[in-house]
Design a protein around this motif. Structure first.
Motif, PDB file in Angstrom:
ATOM      1  N   PHE A   1     -14.785   0.539 -12.168  1.00  0.00           N
ATOM      2  CA  PHE A   1     -16.013   1.200 -11.718  1.00  0.00           C
ATOM      3  C   PHE A   1     -16.033   2.670 -12.122  1.00  0.00           C
ATOM      4  O   PHE A   1     -17.045   3.179 -12.633  1.00  0.00           O
ATOM      5  CB  PHE A   1     -16.141   1.055 -10.199  1.00  0.00           C
ATOM      6  N   LEU A   2     -14.917   3.369 -11.920  1.00  0.00           N
ATOM      7  CA  LEU A   2     -14.879   4.793 -12.249  1.00  0.00           C
ATOM      8  C   LEU A   2     -14.973   5.029 -13.750  1.00  0.00           C
ATOM      9  O   LEU A   2     -15.637   5.979 -14.199  1.00  0.00           O
ATOM     10  CB  LEU A   2     -13.595   5.412 -11.700  1.00  0.00           C
ATOM     11  N   SER A   3     -14.299   4.189 -14.539  1.00  0.00           N
ATOM     12  CA  SER A   3     -14.377   4.379 -15.990  1.00  0.00           C
ATOM     13  C   SER A   3     -15.790   4.123 -16.506  1.00  0.00           C
ATOM     14  O   SER A   3     -16.286   4.849 -17.381  1.00  0.00           O
ATOM     15  CB  SER A   3     -13.386   3.452 -16.685  1.00  0.00           C
ATOM     16  N   LEU A   4     -16.463   3.117 -15.950  1.00  0.00           N
ATOM     17  CA  LEU A   4     -17.841   2.857 -16.353  1.00  0.00           C
ATOM     18  C   LEU A   4     -18.745   4.025 -15.956  1.00  0.00           C
ATOM     19  O   LEU A   4     -19.602   4.466 -16.746  1.00  0.00           O
ATOM     20  CB  LEU A   4     -18.326   1.557 -15.704  1.00  0.00           C
ATOM     21  N   GLY A   5     -18.540   4.554 -14.745  1.00  0.00           N
ATOM     22  CA  GLY A   5     -19.343   5.698 -14.314  1.00  0.00           C
ATOM     23  C   GLY A   5     -19.074   6.937 -15.153  1.00  0.00           C
ATOM     24  O   GLY A   5     -20.008   7.674 -15.512  1.00  0.00           O
ATOM     25  N   CYS A   6     -17.810   7.188 -15.476  1.00  0.00           N
ATOM     26  CA  CYS A   6     -17.488   8.348 -16.313  1.00  0.00           C
ATOM     27  C   CYS A   6     -18.085   8.211 -17.715  1.00  0.00           C
ATOM     28  O   CYS A   6     -18.603   9.189 -18.282  1.00  0.00           O
ATOM     29  CB  CYS A   6     -15.978   8.514 -16.399  1.00  0.00           C
TER      30      CYS A   6
ATOM     31  N   GLY B   1      -5.982   8.731 -14.141  1.00  0.00           N
ATOM     32  CA  GLY B   1      -6.580   9.899 -14.785  1.00  0.00           C
ATOM     33  C   GLY B   1      -6.567   9.801 -16.295  1.00  0.00           C
ATOM     34  O   GLY B   1      -7.567  10.127 -16.961  1.00  0.00           O
ATOM     35  N   VAL B   2      -5.459   9.348 -16.878  1.00  0.00           N
ATOM     36  CA  VAL B   2      -5.383   9.188 -18.335  1.00  0.00           C
ATOM     37  C   VAL B   2      -6.387   8.148 -18.814  1.00  0.00           C
ATOM     38  O   VAL B   2      -7.039   8.319 -19.861  1.00  0.00           O
ATOM     39  CB  VAL B   2      -3.949   8.811 -18.740  1.00  0.00           C
ATOM     40  N   VAL B   3      -6.554   7.067 -18.057  1.00  0.00           N
ATOM     41  CA  VAL B   3      -7.506   6.011 -18.440  1.00  0.00           C
ATOM     42  C   VAL B   3      -8.933   6.544 -18.453  1.00  0.00           C
ATOM     43  O   VAL B   3      -9.709   6.285 -19.389  1.00  0.00           O
ATOM     44  CB  VAL B   3      -7.364   4.816 -17.488  1.00  0.00           C
ATOM     45  N   LEU B   4      -9.305   7.304 -17.425  1.00  0.00           N
ATOM     46  CA  LEU B   4     -10.671   7.823 -17.356  1.00  0.00           C
ATOM     47  C   LEU B   4     -10.958   8.788 -18.506  1.00  0.00           C
ATOM     48  O   LEU B   4     -12.020   8.728 -19.139  1.00  0.00           O
ATOM     49  CB  LEU B   4     -10.893   8.507 -16.009  1.00  0.00           C
ATOM     50  N   VAL B   5     -10.022   9.685 -18.786  1.00  0.00           N
ATOM     51  CA  VAL B   5     -10.227  10.644 -19.878  1.00  0.00           C
ATOM     52  C   VAL B   5     -10.296   9.926 -21.216  1.00  0.00           C
ATOM     53  O   VAL B   5     -11.176  10.203 -22.055  1.00  0.00           O
ATOM     54  CB  VAL B   5      -9.109  11.704 -19.862  1.00  0.00           C
ATOM     55  N   THR B   6      -9.389   8.989 -21.441  1.00  0.00           N
ATOM     56  CA  THR B   6      -9.373   8.256 -22.707  1.00  0.00           C
ATOM     57  C   THR B   6     -10.639   7.438 -22.889  1.00  0.00           C
ATOM     58  O   THR B   6     -11.223   7.387 -23.990  1.00  0.00           O
ATOM     59  CB  THR B   6      -8.142   7.347 -22.770  1.00  0.00           C
ATOM     60  N   SER B   7     -11.074   6.789 -21.825  1.00  0.00           N
ATOM     61  CA  SER B   7     -12.287   5.968 -21.911  1.00  0.00           C
ATOM     62  C   SER B   7     -13.507   6.820 -22.255  1.00  0.00           C
ATOM     63  O   SER B   7     -14.334   6.436 -23.100  1.00  0.00           O
ATOM     64  CB  SER B   7     -12.499   5.227 -20.596  1.00  0.00           C
ATOM     65  N   ALA B   8     -13.621   7.983 -21.625  1.00  0.00           N
ATOM     66  CA  ALA B   8     -14.758   8.855 -21.918  1.00  0.00           C
ATOM     67  C   ALA B   8     -14.723   9.347 -23.364  1.00  0.00           C
ATOM     68  O   ALA B   8     -15.757   9.369 -24.054  1.00  0.00           O
ATOM     69  CB  ALA B   8     -14.764  10.028 -20.948  1.00  0.00           C
ATOM     70  N   LEU B   9     -13.554   9.731 -23.857  1.00  0.00           N
ATOM     71  CA  LEU B   9     -13.458  10.197 -25.242  1.00  0.00           C
ATOM     72  C   LEU B   9     -13.777   9.086 -26.242  1.00  0.00           C
ATOM     73  O   LEU B   9     -14.486   9.308 -27.237  1.00  0.00           O
ATOM     74  CB  LEU B   9     -12.056  10.740 -25.501  1.00  0.00           C
TER      75      LEU B   9
ATOM     76  N   LEU C   1       0.827  -1.204   0.000  1.00  0.00           N
ATOM     77  CA  LEU C   1       0.000   0.000   0.000  1.00  0.00           C
ATOM     78  C   LEU C   1       0.866   1.260   0.000  1.00  0.00           C
ATOM     79  O   LEU C   1       0.585   2.223  -0.721  1.00  0.00           O
ATOM     80  CB  LEU C   1      -0.940  -0.012   1.209  1.00  0.00           C
ATOM     81  N   ARG C   2       1.920   1.271   0.816  1.00  0.00           N
ATOM     82  CA  ARG C   2       2.807   2.435   0.839  1.00  0.00           C
ATOM     83  C   ARG C   2       3.579   2.559  -0.469  1.00  0.00           C
ATOM     84  O   ARG C   2       3.836   3.662  -0.946  1.00  0.00           O
ATOM     85  CB  ARG C   2       3.768   2.331   2.011  1.00  0.00           C
ATOM     86  N   ARG C   3       3.959   1.439  -1.056  1.00  0.00           N
ATOM     87  CA  ARG C   3       4.675   1.503  -2.327  1.00  0.00           C
ATOM     88  C   ARG C   3       3.790   2.069  -3.435  1.00  0.00           C
ATOM     89  O   ARG C   3       4.212   2.909  -4.221  1.00  0.00           O
ATOM     90  CB  ARG C   3       5.148   0.098  -2.716  1.00  0.00           C
ATOM     91  N   ALA C   4       2.542   1.595  -3.497  1.00  0.00           N
ATOM     92  CA  ALA C   4       1.650   2.040  -4.571  1.00  0.00           C
ATOM     93  C   ALA C   4       1.224   3.492  -4.405  1.00  0.00           C
ATOM     94  O   ALA C   4       1.046   4.207  -5.402  1.00  0.00           O
ATOM     95  CB  ALA C   4       0.423   1.137  -4.621  1.00  0.00           C
ATOM     96  N   ALA C   5       1.066   3.937  -3.156  1.00  0.00           N
ATOM     97  CA  ALA C   5       0.590   5.297  -2.923  1.00  0.00           C
ATOM     98  C   ALA C   5       1.713   6.317  -2.810  1.00  0.00           C
ATOM     99  O   ALA C   5       1.450   7.511  -2.686  1.00  0.00           O
ATOM    100  CB  ALA C   5      -0.255   5.339  -1.646  1.00  0.00           C
ATOM    101  N   GLY C   6       2.978   5.862  -2.867  1.00  0.00           N
ATOM    102  CA  GLY C   6       4.094   6.773  -2.638  1.00  0.00           C
ATOM    103  C   GLY C   6       4.505   7.592  -3.836  1.00  0.00           C
ATOM    104  O   GLY C   6       5.232   8.576  -3.684  1.00  0.00           O
ATOM    105  N   VAL C   7       4.113   7.215  -5.032  1.00  0.00           N
ATOM    106  CA  VAL C   7       4.476   7.954  -6.244  1.00  0.00           C
ATOM    107  C   VAL C   7       3.202   8.274  -7.018  1.00  0.00           C
ATOM    108  O   VAL C   7       2.157   7.654  -6.821  1.00  0.00           O
ATOM    109  CB  VAL C   7       5.448   7.142  -7.124  1.00  0.00           C
ATOM    110  N   GLY C   8       3.302   9.226  -7.925  1.00  0.00           N
ATOM    111  CA  GLY C   8       2.117   9.665  -8.660  1.00  0.00           C
ATOM    112  C   GLY C   8       1.826   8.892  -9.920  1.00  0.00           C
ATOM    113  O   GLY C   8       0.909   9.267 -10.667  1.00  0.00           O
ATOM    114  N   THR C   9       2.551   7.795 -10.183  1.00  0.00           N
ATOM    115  CA  THR C   9       2.326   7.028 -11.407  1.00  0.00           C
ATOM    116  C   THR C   9       0.922   6.456 -11.463  1.00  0.00           C
ATOM    117  O   THR C   9       0.247   6.514 -12.503  1.00  0.00           O
ATOM    118  CB  THR C   9       3.361   5.897 -11.512  1.00  0.00           C
ATOM    119  N   GLY C  10       0.457   5.887 -10.350  1.00  0.00           N
ATOM    120  CA  GLY C  10      -0.877   5.305 -10.331  1.00  0.00           C
ATOM    121  C   GLY C  10      -1.969   6.330 -10.538  1.00  0.00           C
ATOM    122  O   GLY C  10      -2.922   6.096 -11.301  1.00  0.00           O
ATOM    123  N   TYR C  11      -1.845   7.474  -9.877  1.00  0.00           N
ATOM    124  CA  TYR C  11      -2.854   8.520 -10.030  1.00  0.00           C
ATOM    125  C   TYR C  11      -2.868   9.060 -11.461  1.00  0.00           C
ATOM    126  O   TYR C  11      -3.941   9.282 -12.041  1.00  0.00           O
ATOM    127  CB  TYR C  11      -2.582   9.651  -9.043  1.00  0.00           C
TER     128      TYR C  11
END
Length: 675
Positions: free
Chosen positions: A533-538, A445-453, A431-441
């Protein structure tokens, strides 16, 4: 203590092995220096000791090889090169992540930051640290779990004298608490000044193993350094005068215009040059390293009163000793021999050392193992040392006292009883490894925008089934953006470990452990579910805003479609994790995700002669024919839905790929444990 027995690296093509039959011991309560020039094999020895590269021989840490120690990071602290961390991670976040990996409370990270003087830089990125600050952070990582043994590769290389004194003061304090310290260096004076014992290497072999006092007496001598455009003439004149007056003098011509004069003074050399009108560019007293100079020629060295052996004179490992005024130097060992003489006497360590204020155990009792606690140090435990060293503070001038006041004490961890490993420890680390850098965030974000477009473009083009429209999955691409993003994050979860190995201190390289794999699968699965879930909602929200309720009606079979959607995204994430863990590469993990629809699905079509969905046509009837009691709560319906999901082309290919990757990972884990 450390026992190195017969370490040898594998032979190289047309070259001898970098390390050949190296054996020595580093005792508890002492600081041992591994000395040698670049290319002598020092770093290779450390890598063989820590099982980072294959070779022959064995190394025992307190009687056990590293792979038999349950928690290596709590027994051996290492510093090899730069800090192995993601450049975008903060200093504090990196230490806290290592605390979670080793099962330590997070407050230990704050203690070490204060001790090494990085409190004000705790939010700085690793990529922004200077070399000196990186050394401090690396030392904090090595001391994090309060290990008994420290193994460091040139820890003071590139540091200022003040930083180097501080670092060696910390190492001395660790040894006085009963720990074992082994560091490598290419500077003979540093080895003689800061170590209790010096193990010298040359061309992959141990050529000397001496106490520091014997090493300093036999290897380091005062000399006069002279630079002159007429160096050859000056050397001849000095040689002639030495023969005339029968003085013990040696002149070594190291460069075209540089001389090293042993057995004389600046005044005598300067007077000789002045009398004969020789221009001098430099004239200074130095502490000469007998092994650092080049081999002198026959006409550039004069030996008066005694013969000097010049064999093996390289890089601070010379075995010769000079006889001056009828007194012969003693204690030099023959090449390859191990000296067993008395330990070096107590002496002060220059520069700052940990504070001499009484150290207390958390229970309130005084800790006798910390310098200045009012009791003898523990440096003699199990090492046969003759005594503990006197603290440096108070024995120096005001400048040294100022350094002591400015440097913080590295607090011991007081981990006398190692806690049992918790099943949640790998999960906290992940959990600390995944949340420690901004790569996941950023990826999410890129996935959600791309999916909506993509969803808007598909709706505008028309002729797209609703389930593909909501998933933003056109037929022209192998996987939807959400599945690709989840697969990429899954591949990073393991592949990034090998690029920036946060767990290198635990087993040298990133360990293949089932507990760590389970934690990564759980975290990556949860992230994949969130992305799905978020991509489907977006997509639903964007389609509603653009086209109204016409394209956002919920289909009748929404339950099976939703289950298939979430299973696809989670399966891609798991495929990325497993493939990156097997092949140790983020690229390989993402390639394995893309290979499912691109390669595995067509292969299954070819093998089974068409769509595998036909195999699930009579699954309900065949399940009912089984001689089993009636499934409770209509469980056969869920089992049938699962079978239909797996029987889909992509579902079957993904299941097959996950099974193969899991078997490969488990096999690699068992093979690693068997070594």
């Amino acid at each position: 203590m450390i026992q190195v027995l017969g370490l040898s690296s594998h032979p190289r093509r047309n070259l001898p092995p970098a390390v050949d039959d190296v054996s020595f011991e580093a005792y508890a309560g002492r600081v041992t220096a591994l000395l040698g020039a670049p290319g002598a094999g020092r770093t290779t020895v450390l890598r063989l000791m820590l099982e980072l590269q294959p070779g022959l021989g064995v190394t025992h840490f307190k009687g056990r090889p590293l792979h038999e120690i349950p928690h290596p990071a709590r027994e051996v602290g290492t510093l090899l090169g730069d800090v192995p961390g993601h450049p975008a991670r903060t200093v504090r976040g990196h230490l806290r992540m290592l605390c979670a990996a080793t099962g330590l409370p997070v407050r230990r990270a704050d203690e070490l930051l204060e001790a090494v003087g990085l409190v004000s830089l705790r939010e700085e990125r690793l990529s922004s640290l200077s070399h000196g600050l990186d050394r401090r952070l690396g030392l904090a990582c090595a001391l994090l779990a309060d290990p008994h043994t420290l193994v460091l590769d040139e820890p003071a290389a590139g540091l200022s004298p003040r930083e180097a004194r501080w670092l060696h003061g910390v190492l001395r304090a660790h040894a006085e608490r009963g720990g074992t310290v082994l560091f490598t260096t290419g500077d003979s004076k540093e080895a003689a000044h800061h170590a209790d014992r010096v193990v010298a290497m040359n061309e992959g072999k141990v050529v000397a193993d001496l106490a520091a006092t014997d090493f300093a007496r036999t290897r380091l001598r005062p000399r006069v350094a002279v630079r002159s455009p007429h160096a050859a003439r000056l050397a001849a004149l000095l040689t002639k005068e030495a023969r005339t007056y029968r003085r013990p003098l040696e002149v070594v011509r190291e460069e075209a215009n540089r001389l090293s004069v042993y057995g004389s003074t600046c005044a005598d050399v300067g007077e000789t040059a002045f009398r004969h009108g020789i221009l001098v560019h430099q004239l200074a007293d130095e502490i000469g390293d007998m092994g650092c100079s080049a081999e002198p020629s026959a006409d550039s060295a004069v030996r008066i009163g005694s013969a000097r052996s010049r064999t093996g004179e390289r890089s601070g490992v010379t075995e010769s000793a000079s006889a001056r005024s009828g007194s012969a130097a003693r204690g030099a060992a023959a090449p390859g021999a191990v000296a067993s003489g008395p330990a070096a006497p107590a002496r002060s360590v220059p520069g700052p050392t940990p504070s001499t204020s009484p150290a207390k155990h958390p229970s309130g009792t005084r800790n006798p193992g910390v310098p200045g606690a009012g009791a003898p140090g523990t440096g003699t435990q199990g090492s046969g040392a003759s005594g503990s060293r006197a603290p440096a503070s108070g024995a120096r001038g005001p400048h040294a006292r100022d350094l002591v006041a400015r440097s913080a004490t590295v607090p011991p961890g007081f981990i006398h009883v190692r806690p049992a490993p918790s099943p949640l420890q790998p999960l906290r680390y992940e959990l600390r490894r995944a949340a420690g850098v901004g790569t996941g965030y950023l990826t999410a974000g890129v996935v959600l925008v791309t999916s909506a477009l993509v969803a808007v473009l598909l709706a505008r083009a028309g002729n797209t089934p609703q389930y593909r429209l909501l998933a933003a999955w056109p037929r022209q691409i192998p996987l939807p953006p959400a599945a690709l993003g989840a697969g990429l994050l899954g591949a990073i979860a393991f592949g990034d470990e090998f690029r920036h190995p946060a767990l290198a201190a635990d087993r040298g390289t990133v360990p293949r452990r089932l507990g760590l794999l389970t934690a990564k699968l759980l975290v990556s699965g949860a992230i994949a579910l969130m992305i799905a879930f978020l991509s489907l909602g977006c997509d639903l929200e964007v389609l509603y805003l653009a086209y109204g309720q016409e394209l956002t009606r919920v289909p009748g079979n929404w339950l099976s479609l939703g289950a298939g959607w979430f299973a696809l995204v989670v399966g891609c994430a798991w495929a990325g994790v497993l493939a990156a863990g097997v092949f140790r590469s983020t690229t390989a993990g993402l390639a394995a995700v893309l290979a499912v629809p691109v390669a595995v699905v067509p292969l299954l079509h070819h093998v089974f002669g068409g769509s595998s969905i036909r195999t699930a046509a009579g699954i309900v009837r065949r399940l009912r024919e089984l001689a089993l009691p009636q499934w409770p709560f209509g469980g056969e319906r869920y089992l049938t839905a699962l079978a239909r999901l797996i029987a889909q082309p992509v579902g079957g290919a993904l299941t097959l790929s996950l099974g193969a990757l899991l078997c490969a990972y488990v096999g690699a884990t068992l093979r690693t444990r068997a070594r």
